[in-house]
Design a protein around this motif. Structure first.
Motif, mmCIF file in Angstrom:
data_model
loop_
_atom_site.group_PDB
_atom_site.id
_atom_site.type_symbol
_atom_site.label_atom_id
_atom_site.label_comp_id
_atom_site.label_asym_id
_atom_site.label_seq_id
_atom_site.Cartn_x
_atom_site.Cartn_y
_atom_site.Cartn_z
ATOM 1 N N SER A 133 0.578 -1.295 0.388
ATOM 2 C CA SER A 133 -0.027 -0.809 0.239
ATOM 3 C C SER A 133 0.971 1.468 -0.188
ATOM 4 O O SER A 133 1.641 1.190 0.243
ATOM 5 C CB SER A 133 -0.955 0.568 1.506
ATOM 6 N N GLY A 134 -0.043 1.980 -0.055
ATOM 7 C CA GLY A 134 1.027 3.707 -0.753
ATOM 8 C C GLY A 134 1.366 4.494 0.766
ATOM 9 O O GLY A 134 0.295 3.942 1.950
ATOM 10 N N LYS A 135 2.279 5.187 1.154
ATOM 11 C CA LYS A 135 3.098 5.987 1.743
ATOM 12 C C LYS A 135 2.249 6.874 2.167
ATOM 13 O O LYS A 135 1.479 7.754 1.179
ATOM 14 C CB LYS A 135 4.334 6.042 1.954
ATOM 15 N N GLY A 136 2.362 7.727 3.449
ATOM 16 C CA GLY A 136 1.173 8.988 3.602
ATOM 17 C C GLY A 136 2.403 9.958 3.505
ATOM 18 O O GLY A 136 3.406 9.759 3.927
ATOM 19 N N GLY A 137 2.061 10.934 2.574
ATOM 20 C CA GLY A 137 2.575 12.248 2.321
ATOM 21 C C GLY A 137 3.092 12.864 3.474
ATOM 22 O O GLY A 137 2.245 12.929 4.175
ATOM 23 N N LYS A 138 4.039 13.918 3.334
ATOM 24 C CA LYS A 138 4.121 14.895 4.609
ATOM 25 C C LYS A 138 3.417 15.999 4.997
ATOM 26 O O LYS A 138 2.933 16.222 3.547
ATOM 27 C CB LYS A 138 6.299 14.740 4.418
ATOM 28 N N GLY A 139 2.985 16.413 6.099
ATOM 29 C CA GLY A 139 2.576 17.567 6.136
ATOM 30 C C GLY A 139 3.535 18.646 6.650
ATOM 31 O O GLY A 139 5.054 18.658 6.013
ATOM 32 N N SER A 140 3.363 19.731 5.941
ATOM 33 C CA SER A 140 4.081 21.571 5.615
ATOM 34 C C SER A 140 4.403 22.081 6.506
ATOM 35 O O SER A 140 3.839 21.871 7.371
ATOM 36 C CB SER A 140 3.267 21.811 4.905
ATOM 37 N N VAL A 141 5.725 22.338 6.734
ATOM 38 C CA VAL A 141 5.508 23.153 7.558
ATOM 39 C C VAL A 141 6.077 24.650 6.499
ATOM 40 O O VAL A 141 6.537 24.766 6.160
ATOM 41 C CB VAL A 141 6.859 22.527 8.155
ATOM 42 N N HIS A 142 4.796 25.634 7.141
ATOM 43 C CA HIS A 142 4.904 26.611 6.103
ATOM 44 C C HIS A 142 4.831 27.734 7.286
ATOM 45 O O HIS A 142 3.434 27.806 8.124
ATOM 46 C CB HIS A 142 4.210 26.536 5.336
ATOM 47 N N LEU A 143 4.921 29.081 7.083
ATOM 48 C CA LEU A 143 4.372 29.781 7.239
ATOM 49 C C LEU A 143 3.508 30.906 6.335
ATOM 50 O O LEU A 143 3.687 31.623 5.371
ATOM 51 C CB LEU A 143 5.594 30.945 8.148
ATOM 52 N N HIS A 144 2.166 31.841 7.194
ATOM 53 C CA HIS A 144 1.663 32.415 6.044
ATOM 54 C C HIS A 144 2.639 33.538 5.448
ATOM 55 O O HIS A 144 2.958 34.799 6.216
ATOM 56 C CB HIS A 144 0.535 32.724 6.565
ATOM 57 N N ARG A 145 2.639 33.976 4.240
ATOM 58 C CA ARG A 145 3.363 35.463 3.749
ATOM 59 C C ARG A 145 2.629 35.461 2.284
ATOM 60 O O ARG A 145 2.135 35.170 1.677
ATOM 61 C CB ARG A 145 4.721 34.717 2.848
ATOM 62 N N GLU A 146 2.352 37.149 2.744
ATOM 63 C CA GLU A 146 1.967 38.194 1.824
ATOM 64 C C GLU A 146 2.346 38.860 1.316
ATOM 65 O O GLU A 146 2.404 39.734 2.542
ATOM 66 C CB GLU A 146 0.368 37.143 1.428
ATOM 67 N N GLY B 268 -3.677 2.085 2.945
ATOM 68 C CA GLY B 268 -2.471 2.695 2.770
ATOM 69 C C GLY B 268 -2.035 4.167 3.391
ATOM 70 O O GLY B 268 -2.939 3.639 5.065
ATOM 71 N N GLY B 269 -1.295 4.203 4.236
ATOM 72 C CA GLY B 269 -0.474 4.915 5.449
ATOM 73 C C GLY B 269 -1.463 6.513 6.148
ATOM 74 O O GLY B 269 -1.541 7.233 4.867
ATOM 75 N N MET B 270 -1.259 6.779 6.846
ATOM 76 C CA MET B 270 -1.782 8.178 7.420
ATOM 77 C C MET B 270 -0.478 9.377 6.358
ATOM 78 O O MET B 270 0.016 9.018 6.853
ATOM 79 C CB MET B 270 -2.473 8.172 9.108
ATOM 80 N N GLY B 271 -1.570 10.421 6.157
ATOM 81 C CA GLY B 271 -0.887 11.546 5.634
ATOM 82 C C GLY B 271 -0.347 12.419 6.912
ATOM 83 O O GLY B 271 -1.399 12.360 8.279
ATOM 84 N N GLY B 272 0.854 12.865 7.253
ATOM 85 C CA GLY B 272 1.329 14.142 8.559
ATOM 86 C C GLY B 272 0.476 15.401 8.341
ATOM 87 O O GLY B 272 -0.082 15.790 7.351
ATOM 88 N N ARG B 273 0.357 15.882 9.468
ATOM 89 C CA ARG B 273 -0.635 16.749 9.777
ATOM 90 C C ARG B 273 0.637 17.563 9.377
ATOM 91 O O ARG B 273 1.693 18.210 10.274
ATOM 92 C CB ARG B 273 -1.068 16.843 11.294
ATOM 93 N N GLN C 129 4.233 16.432 10.436
ATOM 94 C CA GLN C 129 4.882 15.024 11.263
ATOM 95 C C GLN C 129 4.697 14.651 9.497
ATOM 96 O O GLN C 129 4.316 14.607 8.488
ATOM 97 C CB GLN C 129 3.003 13.941 11.023
ATOM 98 N N PRO C 130 5.767 13.502 9.523
ATOM 99 C CA PRO C 130 5.875 12.522 8.323
ATOM 100 C C PRO C 130 4.667 11.267 8.158
ATOM 101 O O PRO C 130 4.209 11.469 8.606
ATOM 102 C CB PRO C 130 6.975 12.410 8.437
ATOM 103 N N GLY C 131 4.611 10.838 6.540
ATOM 104 C CA GLY C 131 3.528 10.331 6.574
ATOM 105 C C GLY C 131 4.150 9.459 7.042
ATOM 106 O O GLY C 131 5.266 8.806 7.770
ATOM 107 N N VAL C 132 2.669 8.184 7.281
ATOM 108 C CA VAL C 132 2.984 6.886 7.785
ATOM 109 C C VAL C 132 3.474 6.504 6.313
ATOM 110 O O VAL C 132 2.479 6.103 5.749
ATOM 111 C CB VAL C 132 1.746 6.677 8.896
ATOM 112 N N ASP C 133 4.848 5.409 6.614
ATOM 113 C CA ASP C 133 4.507 4.740 5.542
ATOM 114 C C ASP C 133 3.541 3.581 5.109
ATOM 115 O O ASP C 133 3.017 3.431 6.445
ATOM 116 C CB ASP C 133 5.494 3.181 6.316
#
Length: 333
Positions: free
Chosen positions: A16-29, A123-128, A145-149
């Motif tokens: 089964s597929g691995k979950g995607g990584k959560g994003s580390v991002h700070l709002h910019r505009e 499939g693995g859960m996606g990271g938050r 969070q990283p994604g779960v394998d």
């Protein structure tokens, strides 16, 4: 369907597929140079899903491709955007397929209805993303969070033929000939043992547009329950038949003894098989005259302990209509 195309046992490796990584991002505009966290979640990995298909009769689709891998989930991104879920993989199987754990041999799934679905591997859960981790004391978390394998595992797919009537008998008892006469199936027929090496299915057309399915199971020999001859390879196909038609040739040395040997092999393989409806057909009866047939009928009444029997001949079309009537009556109870 040729014998080479009938596949009823395969081993597959699933991932089964691995979950995607959560994003580390700070709002910019524009005009906002130090916004808060807005990293999105990763998408879940793809599932491996089993799905029943009534138009399939064999597992041949898995004969040459035995490794299946689902898609990975997409990574999260800014503005709390979640990643896409990984692509699911669907394994289309015929009705009557069971799935066993490749290591423990434990049955984990069974498909008996068209369109029925079972998730074999999730499939693995996606990271938050970091948006979830904000707090009054940590307003700009720089982690996610990283994604779960995904999971990977070996499975065994086994097909147990779904038929209303199963033909049971020793090799060369005339089962294939009967199937070719009573249905439109064209099984291999020859005058030697083990002509049939794979189950053959045929649809028996009955009155008023009614029909039922009959399966010609490869011939049993004494000791089959222990794996002799074709052993367990064919006995599992009898488990799903609601009625068993024992076919014994009229020139058998001892019809009652032959029936009891067949019955004992079924009992030793699975005692529950003895709970099914049974009918004995004495094949090749065109070689009997009326006097001999009446004598045999008297002896069999005593020897078979009340199990119903009838005389038929596939070649001479003797008793075929009566056989259909009897089988339909048994299936309609």
């Amino acid at each position: 369907m040729t014998e080479g195309n009938f596949v009823d046992y395969v081993k597959v490796f699933l991932n089964s597929g691995k979950g995607g990584k959560g994003s580390v991002h700070l709002h910019r505009e524009k005009f906002i140079t130090k916004g808060g966290p807005d990293g999105g979640d990763g998408g879940r990995g793809g599932h491996i899903i089993l799905r029943g298909n009534q138009n399939l009769w064999t597992l041949i689709n898995f004969k040459f491709k035995k490794h299946f891998k689902a898609g990975h989930g997409g990574h999260g991104s800014k503005n709390r955007s979640s990643g896409a879920d990984g692509e699911d993989v669907y394994l289309e199987v015929p009705l009557g397929t069971i799935v066993k754990d490749g290591e423990t041999q434990e049955v984990v799934a069974e498909i008996t209805e068209h369109g029925e679905e079972k998730i074999l591997l999730q499939g693995g859960m996606g990271g938050r993303g970091n948006w979830h981790f904000r707090s009054s004391t940590n307003q700009t978390p720089r982690y996610a969070q990283p994604g779960v394998d995904g999971q990977e595992k070996d499975f065994i797919l086994e097909l147990k033929v779904l038929a209303d009537v199963g033909l049971v008998g020793f090799p060369n008892a005339g089962k294939s000939t009967l199937l070719s006469v009573i249905t439109s199936a064209k099984p291999k027929i020859a005058d030697y043992e083990f002509t049939t090496l794979k189950p053959n299915l045929g649809i028996v057309e009955y009155r008023d547009f009614k029909s039922f399915v009959m399966a010609d199971i490869p011939g049993i020999i004494e000791g089959a329950a222990e794996g002799k001859g074709l052993g367990h390879y064919f006995l599992r196909h009898i488990e799903r038949n609601s009625t068993l038609l024992f076919l014994i040739p009229a020139d058998s040395k001892d019809i009652g003894k032959e029936y009891r040997i067949l019955l004992d092999e079924l009992r030793r393989y699975n005692p529950e098989l003895l709970d099914k409806e049974r009918l004995i057909a004495i094949s090749k009866s065109d070689m009997l005259d009326d006097e001999l047939m009446n004598e045999m009928r008297t002896e069999l009444d005593k020897d078979l302990n009340g199990v119903p029997f009838m005389f038929i001949s596939s070649v001479a079309q003797l008793g075929i209509t009566e056989l259909k009537d009897k089988l339909w009556a048994m299936l309609s109870v």
